[in-house]
Design an enzyme around this catalytic site. Structure first.
Site, short mmCIF file in Angstrom:
data_model
loop_
_atom_site.label_atom_id
_atom_site.label_comp_id
_atom_site.label_asym_id
_atom_site.label_seq_id
_atom_site.Cartn_x
_atom_site.Cartn_y
_atom_site.Cartn_z
N HIS A 39 0.82 -1.22 0.00
CA HIS A 39 0.00 0.00 0.00
C HIS A 39 0.85 1.27 0.00
O HIS A 39 1.88 1.36 0.65
CB HIS A 39 -1.04 0.00 1.12
CG HIS A 39 -0.51 0.12 2.53
ND1 HIS A 39 -0.32 1.33 3.14
CD2 HIS A 39 -0.19 -0.82 3.43
CE1 HIS A 39 0.11 1.12 4.38
NE2 HIS A 39 0.21 -0.17 4.59
N ASP A 59 6.03 2.03 6.88
CA ASP A 59 4.76 1.30 6.70
C ASP A 59 3.95 2.09 5.68
O ASP A 59 3.33 3.09 6.03
CB ASP A 59 4.04 1.18 8.04
CG ASP A 59 2.61 0.68 7.92
OD1 ASP A 59 2.25 0.18 6.84
OD2 ASP A 59 1.85 0.79 8.90
N GLU A 71 -5.26 1.83 2.47
CA GLU A 71 -5.16 0.67 3.36
C GLU A 71 -5.42 1.08 4.79
O GLU A 71 -6.12 0.39 5.53
CB GLU A 71 -3.76 0.04 3.23
CG GLU A 71 -3.63 -1.33 3.89
CD GLU A 71 -3.21 -1.31 5.37
OE1 GLU A 71 -3.24 -2.37 6.00
OE2 GLU A 71 -2.86 -0.23 5.89
N GLU A 72 -4.89 2.23 5.17
CA GLU A 72 -4.95 2.64 6.59
C GLU A 72 -6.34 3.06 7.03
O GLU A 72 -6.57 3.27 8.21
CB GLU A 72 -3.95 3.79 6.84
CG GLU A 72 -2.48 3.44 6.56
CD GLU A 72 -1.88 2.50 7.60
OE1 GLU A 72 -2.58 2.10 8.54
OE2 GLU A 72 -0.68 2.17 7.46
N HIS A 116 3.57 4.13 12.80
CA HIS A 116 2.51 5.13 13.02
C HIS A 116 2.94 6.21 14.01
O HIS A 116 2.12 6.80 14.69
CB HIS A 116 1.19 4.48 13.48
CG HIS A 116 0.56 3.61 12.42
ND1 HIS A 116 -0.77 3.28 12.42
CD2 HIS A 116 1.08 3.01 11.33
CE1 HIS A 116 -1.03 2.51 11.37
NE2 HIS A 116 0.08 2.33 10.70
#
Lengths: 361, 332, 364
Positions: free
Chosen positions: C80, C185, C214-215, C329
Site C-alpha cells: 500500500h 509502513d 489501506e490505513e 505510526h
C-alpha cells in the site's frame, strides 16, 4: 416549492425502516414514475429509475443515490400491554422517554415510549441513563388486545408530525434521508426538460442505516461509470461541532476525502461556482458515513462523489432542513448530469497518469 | 442421527483449519448430492437438484468451523500463550482443556488477577502442556487447538463443544439425505471461517450466486436463570431469523418460512438476536443482493465448551427445511 | 510441496540505489486518499519494466508483468502506498488550523512535531503548550486532539486550506545497519514491489497492485483484488516489532515481531487466516535457502490488504509477509537493512518456485 414540500411531508409520514422499505418505496415510485423511462426493484429492495441519455452507445452512466430507509425500532418481546424494543440504526436512548411512536402491528396504532419508575429498574439505574433495553413501549391496549395486535419483529417508528417553520424550514422525523430523495426527484424533474448524453440511474437505496447494503449491491448491479451519493450532514446549531458543521440555507455541502474522487469534487465545485449555486466544502477526513463507503468499492471501484444537505438534530424525532438546500442540490445534480459528455472521463484522469494510459474501466 | 452429531462435534475444526470436518461431511453427503466441490477458501459446496423453469437457486449455509485457539508464544518454562480463533470468552476458558491438531493436550490456566473481581483477558492466560521447558513443549507458534469436551446425550437434550455449528452441519446433511425431490437447485454449503467474520460464506455466495439464502446456525435463548432477555427457549421449535446484530432478514423470506412451518404444523419461534450474526449476512450482500434469512437451532451456553440443544428442535428444523425445499417458492 | 535449492540463485539486492529509492518514497507525502506523490514515484520507477499499467477509479496503480509463456500462475503482489497522517479541517486564521487524524495514530505521540502540509509541503508544527502555563492536574491528563492546532505561522494562513493533508516531517536517515524514516509502513513494501517488478521471475505472471486507502479500511485492495482476480496473492507489508523490555523484567510475550529476526510470515491477524499452502511455500523456501524468518505472532490485532483481497469473488488464497519495524505510526519508524534484504530475497525466491501445482488440491 409547495409541490416539493408536499412530497417531503408525504415521504416522512410514511414508514420505511431498513429492510422494510416497501411503504416509502411505493410513494417514490409514484413520484418518479412520470419522470423516468423504467422503474425496477432490486433484490435487496433498492428502487432503480432509469433515464436513458442521448449519447452514442455504449453510453456511460451516472448513478445518483439517496437512501430511503429511516431509523426506528423493532419489538423484541411482549409483556402485558408493554413492548420491549431494540433499535434499528443509531439512536440515543436519552431522547426517548416520552416520545410518541407508531406501532406497525397488524394495523398501525399509536404508542409511547415510557421510562419505567425507579423501583422497577435494575439497581443503580435510578438516577442515571435508562438504556433502551429497559425502556418500554406502552401500547394503550389491554394485554389480550396487545398480543393480538403485536408480535415479535413488528416495527415501530417516530410519530412526530411535520412542522412547517417560517423561512422555508421543515421539521420532522426521517428527514434523514427523505430530504435527499426529494433532491433526486427535483433533479429528475429538471432532466425531463433537458438534453443529457449520459444514462442516468436514480437509486433510492435500502438498508443504509444498518449495513450500507443497498448501496453496495446497487453499485455492483448497475456498474455505473460515476456515482453520486446524496445524504444529510450536520447543520450548524445546538449540539453540532462548530468547525465540522455546515450552515443551513448556504447550499449543499460538497464532500472531500478518501471516499470522494478529488477531480469529481473539483468538477462539482467548479460547476456550482459557475452557476452561482451556493455551496460549502465538507471535510470527510476518513469515511464519509454515507452510502459512498460501500458504493465506491463495489467490484472494480467507482469514482464517487458525496453531496450533503445540512440538517439539524440528526436521528431525533425533529430533524430540521431548509427546503432551498434541497432544491439547490437537485439543480446542481441535474446541471452536472447535463454537462457530462464523452470527454468527461478524461478530465478525471489522475495527474500522474500519462496520455494513452487507461485510467478507469 | 445422534451418532452423526456425536461424530461431527468431536472432530476438531477451528476457523481456518476445517479440513477434517470437511472430509467427514463429504463422506456423509456424497451419495445424496449431484455435485460437490471445494472452493479456494475451503468451503464445501454441494448441489442437489437441477431446478426447472420455476425453480430457484437456494443456498443453505452451515459452518464447519468452531471457535479455537492458536499458540502465539512459548515461554522459557514451556507455557504456551495463545490467541483466539473466533470469539473465546475468558470466563468460559480457565480450567478447560484443549486438544491440538497434532494430538498434544493441554489445560488452560491464568495469571492470578490483581483482585478477585477483576476480569481477565486471554493475554493473561496460557496453556499448560505438562512440560517444564520451551525445548520439551510439543507445540510451537501457529499450532492450533480446539476445546476438548466429549458429547453427552442427556435424552431430550444434547450437550457438547462445537454444537455451534456442527448441529447446523448435521441438520444440513440430514436435510440433503431426506430431500427426495426438489424443484430447485439446492446448494448445501458447508462454510469455513464463520467465527472470524463470515468469510467463507462471502466467497461461497459469490460462487453460487443464489436467488435465496438461508443460514443454518445456532441462536441464543432466554430460558435459563437470569439470562439475557429473549423470548426464545429450547424445545419450542426452530427459530426464524428476523434480525441479528449484522443484518435484517428479508421479510418475504421470513414470511415464506413461517407459512411453511404453519402448513406443516411444525412449531417455530421468531428470532431477534442482539449480539452476533451468521452466514446470512454475507449471503445477503453478495453481488446484486440476495433475499436472505436464517433458521436457527436454539442453543444454551453458546461459545462455551458445553453448548446445549434440544433434540426435538433439531428434528423439527430438518422437517421444516425438507418441507420448504420440496415445493415451489414464491416470495411475496 | 518441497522446495529444493536451485543451483544458481540470484535474488535482487538492496544497494545504494534501492535505499535512495526508499528514501524518496519515505519522504513523499501520501496520506490515505491523497497518494498522488507516491503514485508518481511508483509510476516513474516501474514504467520501463511493465508490460501494462493503469490507475483505477480509487487511484490504485495496477501493473502487469507477464511471464515467459501464456499459461502460468497469476500471482498478485500488493503493497500500500498510503500512510497515516492528518487532514486540516478548519481554518482559524493567523495560520492556525484544526485537524483530524487519518488512520491509527496514538494521539499521545503527535504533540510538538513538525509537519509538512499540502502538495507544496509547507512546513508547520503541531503546537505545544509551555509547561509554565499548565497545571499539575493538566499534566496528568492526555492532551486532547481538540485542543491541538497545526501552526503554519501568522502571515502564512493562505498557504494551507481546509482539506489539505499533512504528514510528519521526518527526513529519512541511515544509521549503520538501521534505516529510519516516516511511512516505512508501507513504503518499504512499495520499494520491494518495485524491485520485484524490475527482477520479475519468468515462471509467473506478476500482477502488482500499489494500493490506496489501506490505513482507512483496506479499501484499495478490495477493488484491486476484484479487478485482478489472481490465482493467489502475496501482500508485502511492514509490521510492528514490539520487542522492548517489559517494565518488570518479565518475559515479553506480546512482541508481535522482533527486529533483525528476518521477514515476518503471517499465520493469523484480525483480517486474515492466510492459506496454509502459502505459509508452507514461504517457510520451506526460507529453510531451503537458509534465509532467516520469523512467524508474526498470531493475534486479533492488525490487518493487511490480504484481508480484503482473499474475500474477493470465489476466494483468493492469500498471505502477507512483513519487514518488522519499530515505532510504526509515529513520526519515525525504524527497520534493519538485513530484514529488508531477507524479505526481498525470500519473496523473490518463493515466487521463482511457484508452479501450477503450488495450490493443487484443497486448502489445508
Amino acid at each position: 416549492m409547495k409541490e416539493t414540500t408536499d412530497l417531503l411531508k408525504k415521504l416522512i409520514a410514511t414508514a420505511g425502516l431498513p429492510g422494510y422499505e416497501t411503504p416509502v418505496r411505493e410513494i417514490i415510485e409514484k413520484a418518479w414514475g412520470p419522470l423516468v423511462d423504467e422503474l425496477k426493484i432490486n433484490r435487496l429492495g433498492n428502487l432503480y429509475g432509469y433515464v436513458p441519455g442521448t449519447g452514442k452507445e455504449p453510453r456511460s452512466s451516472i448513478l445518483i443515490a439517496a437512501h430511503m430507509d429511516a431509523i426506528g425500532f423493532m419489538v423484541t418481546s411482549i409483556k402485558d400491554s408493554f413492548l420491549h424494543i431494540t433499535q434499528i440504526g443509531g439512536i440515543d436512548p436519552r431522547i426517548l422517554p416520552g416520545q410518541m411512536v407508531t406501532i406497525h402491528g397488524r394495523k398501525d396504532f399509536p404508542g409511547m415510549i415510557i421510562q419505567p419508575p425507579a423501583h422497577t429498574l435494575p439497581e443503580g439505574m435510578q438516577n442515571g441513563v435508562v438504556p433502551l433495553s429497559d425502556l418500554l413501549v406502552e401500547t394503550g391496549l389491554t394485554a389480550a388486545q396487545t398480543s393480538r395486535q403485536v408480535r415479535i419483529g413488528d416495527l415501530i417508528s417516530f410519530a412526530s408530525t411535520p412542522i412547517e417553520i417560517k423561512g422555508d424550514l421543515l421539521a420532522g422525523h426521517s428527514m434523514d434521508n427523505r430530504a435527499s430523495v426529494v433532491a433526486l426527484t427535483e433533479a429528475l424533474k429538471l432532466l425531463k426538460k433537458r438534453h443529457h448524453e449520459w444514462d442516468v440511474w436514480a437509486v433510492a437505496t435500502s438498508q443504509e442505516e444498518v449495513t450500507l447494503g443497498g448501496a453496495a449491491v446497487s453499485s455492483f448491479d448497475l456498474r455505473p461509470t460515476l456515482a453520486v451519493v446524496v445524504d444529510v450532514t450536520y447543520a450548524k446549531g445546538p449540539g453540532a461541532t462548530a468547525h465540522l458543521s455546515y450552515a443551513m440555507d448556504k447550499g449543499p455541502a460538497l464532500g472531500w476525502g478518501p471516499n470522494i474522487h478529488p477531480k469529481l469534487f473539483q468538477a462539482f465545485e467548479d460547476l456550482a461556482e459557475k452557476l452561482e449555486i451556493p455551496n460549502q466544502k465538507e471535510l470527510m477526513s476518513r469515511m464519509s458515513g454515507t452510502d459512498a463507503i460501500t458504493m465506491q468499492v463495489a467490484a472494480e471501484g467507482v469514482p464517487t462523489m458525496v453531496i450533503s444537505i445540512p440538517l439539524r438534530y440528526m436521528h431525533t424525532p425533529y430533524e430540521i432542513v431548509h427546503l432551498k438546500d434541497i432544491t439547490r442540490t437537485g439543480r446542481l445534480l441535474a446541471e452536472f448530469i447535463c454537462e457530462l459528455d464523452d470527454k468527461f472521463m478524461d478530465t478525471l484522469r489522475w495527474d500522474e497518469s500519462e496520455k494513452g494510459v487507461r485510467n478507469s474501466k | 442421527m445422534k451418532s452423526l452429531i456425536q461424530k461431527l462435534v468431536e472432530i476438531p475444526g477451528p476457523s481456518g483449519y476445517e479440513s477434517q470436518v470437511r472430509e467427514a461431511v463429504k463422506d456423509e453427503v456424497e451419495p445424496y448430492v449431484d455435485e460437490m466441490q471445494v472452493d479456494p477458501l475451503g468451503n464445501l459446496i454441494t448441489r442437489k437438484g437441477s431446478g426447472g423453469d420455476k425453480g430457484l437457486k437456494v443456498m443453505l449455509s452451515a459452518h464447519l468451523d468452531e471457535i479455537g485457539v492458536m499458540v502465539s508464544h512459548v515461554d522459557k518454562n514451556g507455557f504456551a500463550r495463545f490467541t483466539q480463533l473466533g470469539t473465546v470468552f475468558p470466563r468460559n476458558t480457565a480450567g478447560g482443556r484443549v486438544r491440538f491438531l497434532n494430538g498434544a493436550h493441554g489445560v488452560i490456566g491464568m495469571e492470578v488477577p490483581p483482585s478477585r473481581s477483576a476480569v481477565t483477558t486471554l493475554n493473561k492466560m496460557y496453556i499448560d502442556l505438562g512440560v517444564t521447558s520451551k525445548k520439551d513443549c510439543p507445540v510451537k507458534v501457529g499450532d492450533v487447538a480446539a476445546f476438548e469436551r466429549t458429547f453427552q446425550d442427556l435424552g431430550k437434550r444434547m450437550v457438547s463443544k462445537a454444537m455451534d455449528d456442527r448441529i447446523g452441519v448435521a441438520v444440513l446433511i440430514e436435510t440433503l439425505k431426506a430431500l427426495k425431490s426438489t424443484p430447485h437447485q439446492v446448494f448445501g454449503v458447508f462454510s469455513v471461517q464463520e467465527e472470524v467474520g463470515v468469510r467463507g460464506a462471502t466467497t461461497a455466495a459469490f460462487g453460487v450466486n443464489p436467488d435465496l439464502g438461508l443460514a443454518i446456525d445456532t441462536t441464543g435463548v432466554g430460558d435459563t436463570p437470569k439470562s439475557p432477555r429473549s423470548d426464545l427457549a429450547l424445545g419450542k421449535g426452530p427459530a426464524i431469523k428476523i434480525k441479528d446484530f449484522g443484518m435484517i432478514s428479508d421479510p418475504r423470506v421470513v414470511a415464506w418460512i413461517e407459512a411453511g412451518a404453519k402448513r406443516a404444523k411444525i412449531p417455530y419461534q421468531l428470532d431477534i438476536l442482539i449480539g452476533g450474526s451468521t452466514d446470512a449476512r454475507a449471503i445477503q450482500l453478495s453481488r446484486a443482493g440476495v433475499p436472505s434469512s436464517g433458521i436457527s437451532i436454539p442453543s444454551r451456553y453458546i461459545h462455551s465448551p458445553s453448548e446445549m440443544v434440544d433434540f426435538d428442535d433439531v428434528k423439527n428444523t430438518i422437517k421444516l427445511l425438507v418441507h420448504l425445499l420440496s415445493r415451489p417458492i414464491k416470495l411475496q | 510441496m518441497s522446495i529444493t535449492k536451485k543451483k544458481s540463485w540470484n535474488p535482487p539486492k538492496i544497494g545504494r540505489a534501492q535505499i535512495s529509492s526508499l528514501e524518496k518514497l519515505s519522504e513523499a507525502s501520501g496520506v490515505s486518499g491523497n497518494e498522488d506523490a507516491v503514485r508518481k514515484i511508483v509510476i516513474d520507477e516501474i514504467k520501463a519494466y511493465a508490460d501494462e499499467y493503469e490507475i483505477d477509479a480509487l487511484g490504485n496503480v495496477l501493473v502487469t508483468k507477464r511471464g515467459s509463456k501464456k499459461n502460468l500462475p497469476r500471482v498478485m503482489l500488493a503493497a500500500h502506498m498510503d500512510e497515516v497522517g492528518f487532514m486540516l479541517v478548519h481554518d482559524e486564521g493567523e495560520g492556525l488550523f484544526r485537524f483530524d487524524i487519518v488512520g491509527g495514530i496514538d494521539r499521545r505521540q503527535i504533540i510538538s512535531k513538525p509537519v509538512w502540509v499540502g502538495k507544496k509541503r509547507i512546513p508547520g508544527v503541531i503546537a505545544g503548550k509551555p509547561i509554565h502555563l499548565t497545571t499539575p492536574k493538566e499534566r496528568s491528563n492526555v492532551i486532547s486532539v481538540d485542543t491541538m492546532r497545526i501552526d503554519l505561522g501568522p502571515g502564512n494562513s493562505k498557504k494551507g486550506k481546509s482539506g489539505d493533508w499533512a504528514t510528519f516531517a521526518t527526513k529519512f536517515m541511515r544509521q549503520g545497519q538501521t534505516l529510519r524514516g516516516k511511512a516505512l509502513d508501507d513504503r518499504v513494501g512499495v520499494a520491494s514491489l518495485i524491485e520485484l517488478l524490475k527482477n520479475a521471475p519468468p515462471n509467473i505472471h506478476l500482477l502488482a497492485a500499489f494500493t490506496v486507502q489501506e490505513e482507512v479500511g483496506l479499501r484499495g485492495a478490495k477493488v484491486a483484488g476484484y479487478a485482478i482476480n489472481p490465482d493467489m496473492a502475496i501482500v508485502l507489508e511492514c509490521t510492528p516489532a514490539l520487542d522492548m523490555p517489559t517494565w518488570d523484567g518479565s518475559e515479553n510475550t506480546l512482541y508481535r515481531t522482533k527486529l533483525n529476526q528476518g521477514p515476518a510470515i503471517y499465520i493469523a491477524d484480525r483480517a486474515t487466516l492466510p492459506d496454509p499452502r502459502l505459509v508452507r511455500l514461504l517457510q520451506e523456501t526460507a529453510e531451503a535457502y537458509d534465509i532467516p524468518y520469523q512467524l508474526r505472532q498470531p493475534g486479533v490485532v492488525g490487518g493487511t490488504d490480504a484481508g480484503a483481497i482473499h474475500l474477493q469473488r470465489s476466494g483468493i488464497p492469500s498471505i502477507s509477509i512483513s519487514v518488522p519495524a519499530r515505532y510504526l505510526h509515529t513520526p519515525a519508524s525504524l527497520i534493519r537493512l538485513a530484514d529488508w534484504r531477507n524479505t526481498l530475497a525470500l519473496v523473490h525466491t518463493a515466487l521463482s518456485h511457484i508452479t501450477p501445482n503450488t495450490l493443487k488440491g484443497e486448502r489445508q
